[in-house]
Write a protein that holds these residues in place. Structure first.
Motif, PDB file in Angstrom:
ATOM      1  N   SER A  22     -73.814 -53.933 -28.023  1.00 63.01           N
ATOM      2  CA  SER A  22     -72.603 -53.133 -28.078  1.00 63.01           C
ATOM      3  C   SER A  22     -72.025 -52.706 -26.452  1.00 63.01           C
ATOM      4  O   SER A  22     -70.990 -52.673 -27.093  1.00 63.01           O
ATOM      5  N   LEU A  34     -67.878 -53.392 -36.917  1.00 64.77           N
ATOM      6  CA  LEU A  34     -68.595 -52.409 -37.861  1.00 64.77           C
ATOM      7  C   LEU A  34     -67.654 -52.335 -39.063  1.00 64.77           C
ATOM      8  O   LEU A  34     -68.492 -52.763 -40.639  1.00 64.77           O
ATOM      9  N   PHE A 118     -72.103 -46.042 -32.033  1.00 64.61           N
ATOM     10  CA  PHE A 118     -71.367 -46.691 -33.326  1.00 64.61           C
ATOM     11  C   PHE A 118     -72.366 -48.255 -32.980  1.00 64.61           C
ATOM     12  O   PHE A 118     -72.459 -49.006 -33.720  1.00 64.61           O
ATOM     13  N   SER A 121     -75.006 -47.448 -35.045  1.00 62.59           N
ATOM     14  CA  SER A 121     -75.002 -46.997 -36.765  1.00 62.59           C
ATOM     15  C   SER A 121     -74.953 -48.724 -37.306  1.00 62.59           C
ATOM     16  O   SER A 121     -75.027 -48.437 -38.613  1.00 62.59           O
ATOM     17  N   THR A 122     -74.773 -49.171 -36.496  1.00 64.07           N
ATOM     18  CA  THR A 122     -74.016 -50.880 -37.032  1.00 64.07           C
ATOM     19  C   THR A 122     -75.667 -51.740 -37.741  1.00 64.07           C
ATOM     20  O   THR A 122     -75.922 -52.304 -38.530  1.00 64.07           O
ATOM     21  N   PRO A 174     -70.926 -44.188 -39.974  1.00 67.50           N
ATOM     22  CA  PRO A 174     -70.632 -45.202 -38.998  1.00 67.50           C
ATOM     23  C   PRO A 174     -68.787 -44.620 -39.519  1.00 67.50           C
ATOM     24  O   PRO A 174     -68.558 -44.352 -38.619  1.00 67.50           O
TER      25      PRO A 174
END
Length: 191
Positions: A22, A34, A118, A121-122, A174
């Motif tokens: 990321s 995402l 992010f 959470s991905t 997300p």
């Protein structure tokens, strides 16, 4: 140092790789991936359900698959869903025909935190989706942890247990981060 391979180690490694990736591709491309994951989850679950319904209701389809050497069982369906899931993510990420521009930039510290969150959470969304597909369960099934294939994994792995028991959080995180960072941006006076 004694290093034992386990599901916990695999999941931690996966989180680290996705978070690092990321940072390499940046916040905007991470958001595109995402979105691709959310679309892939829905497409995979939908196509899987349709295929299960058609193959179960249609004797000719079942016979054709038998002749081709394909035995319709949980393993076959799980592998098919995993492959389809990855194909959809890669197809959308590379040839999706859209780009993501997440407003004006935040300060460097907020942007760094956003990219990290992010990315994490991905990774969580991917792992919990894969566990759902492997278990052959519907999305956000409260009985996911009691499926035959996941019970032994949950007994030996705290990470698998945490992922399964908090699957609703991993599916929502997300989207909540998108909203949260959008609010942070607006409060800062930027458009």
């Amino acid at each position: 140092m004694d290093l034992t391979l386990s599901w916990d180690l695999f999941i931690l490694f996966f989180f680290a790789v996705v978070a690092a990736y990321s940072f390499i591709i940046g916040k905007h491309q991470t958001l595109k991936i995402l979105i691709a994951i959310y679309i892939a989850i829905l497409a995979t679950q939908g196509i899987g359900n349709i295929f299960e319904r058609i193959s179960g209701e249609s004797e000719p389809v079942y016979r054709i698959l038998k002749v081709m050497g394909v035995n319709l069982n949980l393993t076959t369906m799980s592998i098919s869903k995993l492959v389809f899931f990855m194909i959809v993510i890669i197809s959308i990420a590379l040839k999706g025909g859209f780009s993501v521009e997440y407003g004006k930039s935040h300060s460097s510290i907020v942007a760094l935190a956003a990219t990290a969150l992010f990315g994490l959470s991905t990774a969580g969304l991917i792992v919990v989706s894969l566990l759902t597909f492997v278990a052959g369960a519907p999305l956000l099934d409260p009985s996911l942890g009691s499926t035959e294939i996941l019970v032994p994994l949950m007994k030996t792995s705290r990470m698998v247990q945490a992922m399964v028991l908090n699957q609703d959080l991993w599916f929502a995180l997300p989207a909540l981060l998108l909203v949260g960072f959008g609010l942070v941006r607006e409060e800062g006076g930027e458009e």
